[in-house]
Write a protein that holds these residues in place. Structure first.
Motif, PDB file in Angstrom:
ATOM      1  N   LEU A  46      41.446  27.549  43.220  1.00 17.44           N
ATOM      2  CA  LEU A  46      40.879  28.852  42.914  1.00 17.44           C
ATOM      3  C   LEU A  46      41.893  29.948  43.216  1.00 17.44           C
ATOM      4  O   LEU A  46      42.639  29.861  44.195  1.00 17.44           O
ATOM      5  N   GLN A  50      40.091  36.157  45.002  1.00 15.05           N
ATOM      6  CA  GLN A  50      39.720  36.915  43.806  1.00 15.05           C
ATOM      7  C   GLN A  50      38.242  36.832  43.452  1.00 15.05           C
ATOM      8  O   GLN A  50      37.854  37.173  42.353  1.00 15.05           O
ATOM      9  N   ALA A  51      37.411  36.408  44.381  1.00 20.58           N
ATOM     10  CA  ALA A  51      35.979  36.288  44.095  1.00 20.58           C
ATOM     11  C   ALA A  51      35.333  37.659  43.922  1.00 20.58           C
ATOM     12  O   ALA A  51      35.748  38.633  44.537  1.00 20.58           O
ATOM     13  N   SER A  52      34.330  37.721  43.083  1.00 21.61           N
ATOM     14  CA  SER A  52      33.485  38.899  42.954  1.00 21.61           C
ATOM     15  C   SER A  52      32.079  38.495  43.380  1.00 21.61           C
ATOM     16  O   SER A  52      31.651  37.368  43.154  1.00 21.61           O
ATOM     17  N   LYS A  62      34.038  43.534  43.694  1.00 23.58           N
ATOM     18  CA  LYS A  62      35.186  42.701  43.321  1.00 23.58           C
ATOM     19  C   LYS A  62      36.111  42.484  44.505  1.00 23.58           C
ATOM     20  O   LYS A  62      36.275  43.355  45.342  1.00 23.58           O
ATOM     21  N   VAL A  71      36.785  31.912  52.030  1.00 24.71           N
ATOM     22  CA  VAL A  71      36.531  31.599  50.626  1.00 24.71           C
ATOM     23  C   VAL A  71      37.120  30.227  50.324  1.00 24.71           C
ATOM     24  O   VAL A  71      38.003  29.745  51.023  1.00 24.71           O
TER      25      VAL A  71
END
Length: 112
Positions: A46, A50-52, A62, A71
């Protein structure tokens, strides 16, 4: 058969950057082995931090997030007959990726 999520946290891969090609080669070898065994469903790395987050009201927050927020760094989904076999595949992935792996059973849903 039961599906399992095998994953590791972002930042868990602490080897020197010059080792990345060897780690990628070893990881791809395990994936090919799992594909040949018929247990591989899906997986991948991944993008870092950069997860939202999408809230129930549709509000989007964001990334990137501060380093303190845990994460996923990558994951694999396998379909095997037992938890013990899932642990065996996790051990192979851990050796290839040079970092510990978490194993979780994915709950079946007869509606999907």
């Amino acid at each position: 058969m039961t599906r399992y999520l095998i994953s590791f946290d972002d930042g868990a891969m602490t080897f020197p950057e010059e080792d990345l090609p060897a780690v990628a080669e070893a990881s791809h070898k395990v994936v090919r082995e799992a594909q040949s065994a018929g247990v591989w469903v899906f997986g991948g790395g991944l993008e870092r931090q950069q997860a939202s987050v999408v809230l129930t009201d549709g509000t989007v927050t964001k990334g990137p997030y501060p380093e303190t927020k845990a994460v996923l760094g990558g994951f694999s989904i396998i379909d095997v007959p037992s938890y013990e076999e899932a642990l065996e595949w996790a051990a192979k992935i851990a050796a290839a990726c040079r970092c510990a792996q978490e194993v979780r059973e994915i709950m079946p849903d007869s509606e999907v």
